[in-house]
Design a protein around this motif. Structure first.
Motif, PDB file in Angstrom:
ATOM      1  N   LYS A  49      36.446 -38.425  -8.817  1.00  0.00           N
ATOM      2  CA  LYS A  49      36.448 -37.151  -9.341  1.00  0.00           C
ATOM      3  C   LYS A  49      36.212 -36.730 -11.005  1.00  0.00           C
ATOM      4  N   ALA A  50      36.543 -37.645 -11.686  1.00  0.00           N
ATOM      5  CA  ALA A  50      36.252 -37.547 -13.121  1.00  0.00           C
ATOM      6  C   ALA A  50      34.747 -37.727 -13.317  1.00  0.00           C
ATOM      7  N   SER A  51      34.260 -38.562 -12.718  1.00  0.00           N
ATOM      8  CA  SER A  51      32.645 -38.661 -12.754  1.00  0.00           C
ATOM      9  C   SER A  51      31.836 -37.538 -12.602  1.00  0.00           C
ATOM     10  N   GLN A  52      32.178 -36.673 -11.810  1.00  0.00           N
ATOM     11  CA  GLN A  52      31.422 -35.469 -11.544  1.00  0.00           C
ATOM     12  C   GLN A  52      31.191 -34.436 -13.019  1.00  0.00           C
ATOM     13  N   TYR A  53      32.267 -34.504 -13.825  1.00  0.00           N
ATOM     14  CA  TYR A  53      32.343 -33.993 -15.058  1.00  0.00           C
ATOM     15  C   TYR A  53      31.331 -34.296 -15.957  1.00  0.00           C
ATOM     16  N   PHE A  54      30.686 -35.492 -15.687  1.00  0.00           N
ATOM     17  CA  PHE A  54      29.437 -35.986 -16.720  1.00  0.00           C
ATOM     18  C   PHE A  54      28.263 -35.663 -16.071  1.00  0.00           C
ATOM     19  N   LEU A  55      28.170 -35.186 -14.866  1.00  0.00           N
ATOM     20  CA  LEU A  55      26.751 -34.801 -14.252  1.00  0.00           C
ATOM     21  C   LEU A  55      26.298 -33.593 -14.983  1.00  0.00           C
ATOM     22  N   GLY A  56      24.865 -33.787 -15.074  1.00  0.00           N
ATOM     23  CA  GLY A  56      24.146 -32.700 -15.862  1.00  0.00           C
ATOM     24  C   GLY A  56      24.021 -32.915 -17.262  1.00  0.00           C
TER      25      GLY A  56
END
Length: 245
Positions: A143-150
């Motif tokens: 879940k946390a990893s998604q905040y780093f995408l982009g």
């Protein structure tokens, strides 16, 4: 003059990183340049796709160099593997166009971090993985990893000293898998700042241990304050896995 492309694997455990440091021969670049200079009969400088930290390994580092001596690809590969230390291997040599540049032509890089997530140390992987003995919550980490995408300004997640260099990078993917006691974190992006991957993994570990809430990551990114990132993953578990062109 020929331009050669090298694909290199190395165990970074006993080296001070990729980048040559003056007359210090404890670097990957320095070791390879010394051998190539003997082959060429002239001083050779190689260009790496990027710099790996002290202790970091590579499964497929890419580099290129030019020399006047007209050696075949096989001759270069055989010479390098004969005289390099056995913790550095050249697995491929190929001729490339004169304009090919291992750093400037790289489109993306993939790093792999291995975490041994058991109560006891792994005696055979202690130099090649990071040991976290408390159980990590994989779902929270994902879940946390998604905040780093982009695309983000990763100032908070870097120890880069230059203030003129852009801190904006794009993360294409960040995958987390569990495999027989190991947690493997694979991150692919268009480029990485100094210590960026290790600090991202450190945050994911904190989330997995329940020490940090995933929803705080956007605030940390926006703050551009390095002190907020906390833990940094150990170098032993990090590998440069692939470079795309």
């Amino acid at each position: 003059m020929n331009n050669y492309k090298l694909t290199i694997q190395y165990d970074g455990a006993r080296y001070k990183g990729w980048q040559r440091l003056g007359n210090d021969d404890k670097t990957i670049q320095g070791k390879i340049e010394n051998v190539l200079s003997e082959l060429a009969g002239e001083k050779i400088e190689i260009i790496g796709s990027g710099r790996t930290d002290a202790g970091v390994h590579a499964l497929a580092q890419i580099a290129n160099f030019k020399m006047h001596k007209d050696s075949t690809e096989d001759e270069v590969m055989q010479y390098l593997n004969r005289y390099l230390p056995n913790d550095i291997s050249v697995v491929d040599v190929s001729f490339v166009p004169d304009r090919f540049h291992a750093r400037y032509n790289a489109n993306d890089k993939t790093y792999l971090c291995k975490i041994w997530n058991e109560k006891y140390p792994h005696p055979f992987m202690r130099k090649y993985s990071m040991h976290v003995e408390d159980r990590l919550d994989i779902e929270k980490m994902r879940k946390a990893s998604q905040y780093f995408l982009g695309t983000h300004d990763f100032t908070s997640y870097s120890n880069a000293k230059s203030k003129k260099k852009s801190m904006v990078r794009e993360i294409y993917s960040l995958d987390i898998e569990e495999n027989e006691g190991f947690i493997e974190i694979k991150v692919r992006g268009n480029g990485f700042l100094y210590n960026m991957v290790r600090k991202i993994v450190g945050t994911l570990i904190e989330v997995g241990l329940g020490e940090k809430d995933p929803t705080t990551i956007p605030t940390i990114l926006e703050s551009k304050e390095r002190i907020q990132t906390g833990r940094m993953a150990e170098a032993e578990g990090l590998y440069l896995e692939k470079v795309g062109f």
